[in-house]
Motif scaffolding. Structure first.
Motif, mmCIF file in Angstrom:
data_model
loop_
_atom_site.group_PDB
_atom_site.id
_atom_site.type_symbol
_atom_site.label_atom_id
_atom_site.label_comp_id
_atom_site.label_asym_id
_atom_site.label_seq_id
_atom_site.Cartn_x
_atom_site.Cartn_y
_atom_site.Cartn_z
ATOM 1 N N VAL A 41 -11.758 26.335 -10.688
ATOM 2 C CA VAL A 41 -12.833 25.361 -10.900
ATOM 3 C C VAL A 41 -13.351 25.459 -12.336
ATOM 4 O O VAL A 41 -13.553 24.440 -12.997
ATOM 5 N N CYS A 42 -13.543 26.672 -12.840
ATOM 6 C CA CYS A 42 -13.996 26.856 -14.227
ATOM 7 C C CYS A 42 -12.993 26.274 -15.215
ATOM 8 O O CYS A 42 -13.379 25.610 -16.176
ATOM 9 N N ASP A 43 -11.703 26.523 -14.972
ATOM 10 C CA ASP A 43 -10.663 25.973 -15.852
ATOM 11 C C ASP A 43 -10.692 24.450 -15.838
ATOM 12 O O ASP A 43 -10.529 23.807 -16.879
ATOM 13 N N LEU A 44 -10.904 23.855 -14.676
ATOM 14 C CA LEU A 44 -10.965 22.403 -14.569
ATOM 15 C C LEU A 44 -12.185 21.854 -15.307
ATOM 16 O O LEU A 44 -12.096 20.834 -15.993
ATOM 17 N N MET A 45 -13.322 22.537 -15.201
ATOM 18 C CA MET A 45 -14.524 22.094 -15.903
ATOM 19 C C MET A 45 -14.333 22.141 -17.412
ATOM 20 O O MET A 45 -14.724 21.215 -18.126
ATOM 21 N N ILE A 46 -13.713 23.193 -17.908
ATOM 22 C CA ILE A 46 -13.454 23.313 -19.348
ATOM 23 C C ILE A 46 -12.505 22.219 -19.814
ATOM 24 O O ILE A 46 -12.718 21.586 -20.853
ATOM 25 N N ALA A 47 -11.465 21.960 -19.037
ATOM 26 C CA ALA A 47 -10.514 20.896 -19.387
ATOM 27 C C ALA A 47 -11.205 19.535 -19.415
ATOM 28 O O ALA A 47 -10.942 18.709 -20.301
ATOM 29 N N LYS B 55 -13.364 19.289 -22.627
ATOM 30 C CA LYS B 55 -12.505 19.089 -23.800
ATOM 31 C C LYS B 55 -11.984 17.666 -23.862
ATOM 32 O O LYS B 55 -11.942 17.053 -24.924
ATOM 33 N N ARG B 56 -11.586 17.134 -22.715
ATOM 34 C CA ARG B 56 -11.033 15.772 -22.702
ATOM 35 C C ARG B 56 -12.119 14.727 -22.936
ATOM 36 O O ARG B 56 -11.939 13.770 -23.679
ATOM 37 N N ARG B 57 -13.264 14.906 -22.310
ATOM 38 C CA ARG B 57 -14.341 13.902 -22.392
ATOM 39 C C ARG B 57 -14.999 13.881 -23.769
ATOM 40 O O ARG B 57 -15.245 12.833 -24.339
ATOM 41 N N PHE B 58 -15.304 15.064 -24.315
ATOM 42 C CA PHE B 58 -16.056 15.147 -25.573
ATOM 43 C C PHE B 58 -15.189 15.543 -26.754
ATOM 44 O O PHE B 58 -15.675 15.628 -27.872
ATOM 45 N N ARG B 59 -13.927 15.825 -26.518
ATOM 46 C CA ARG B 59 -12.985 16.230 -27.561
ATOM 47 C C ARG B 59 -13.536 17.392 -28.389
ATOM 48 O O ARG B 59 -13.490 17.392 -29.616
ATOM 49 N N THR B 60 -14.070 18.363 -27.681
ATOM 50 C CA THR B 60 -14.614 19.555 -28.310
ATOM 51 C C THR B 60 -14.408 20.740 -27.392
ATOM 52 O O THR B 60 -14.247 20.590 -26.195
ATOM 53 N N SER B 61 -14.413 21.923 -27.949
ATOM 54 C CA SER B 61 -14.335 23.128 -27.129
ATOM 55 C C SER B 61 -15.568 23.995 -27.318
ATOM 56 O O SER B 61 -15.671 25.056 -26.732
ATOM 57 N N GLY B 62 -16.492 23.539 -28.147
ATOM 58 C CA GLY B 62 -17.708 24.302 -28.418
ATOM 59 C C GLY B 62 -18.717 24.175 -27.297
ATOM 60 O O GLY B 62 -18.583 23.350 -26.399
ATOM 61 N N PRO B 63 -19.751 25.003 -27.327
ATOM 62 C CA PRO B 63 -20.772 24.955 -26.280
ATOM 63 C C PRO B 63 -21.570 23.648 -26.341
ATOM 64 O O PRO B 63 -22.042 23.241 -27.398
ATOM 65 N N THR B 64 -21.641 22.991 -25.225
ATOM 66 C CA THR B 64 -22.378 21.749 -25.096
ATOM 67 C C THR B 64 -23.213 21.809 -23.832
ATOM 68 O O THR B 64 -22.665 22.112 -22.774
#
Length: 55
Positions: free
Chosen positions: A31-37, A40-49
């Protein structure tokens, strides 16, 4: 039975990310991996949001 879980954008109701698992349960790590993916896809970022997750 194949469990399928997804992340849906509440604004435009688009499926952002999804996953399916054959012959296994859904773990918290999956579930955590899916949330991170999805972030990344929605906001095109990997930083904390700051996000609000509805379940």
């Amino acid at each position: 039975m194949v469990p399928i879980f997804s992340v849906i954008d509440a604004c435009d109701r688009e499926v952002i990310a999804w996953s399916a698992v054959a012959d296994a349960g859904i773990s918290g790590e999956m579930v955590c991996d899916l949330m991170i993916a999805a972030v990344k896809r929605r906001f095109r970022t990997s930083g904390p949001t700051p996000l609000e997750w509805w379940s």
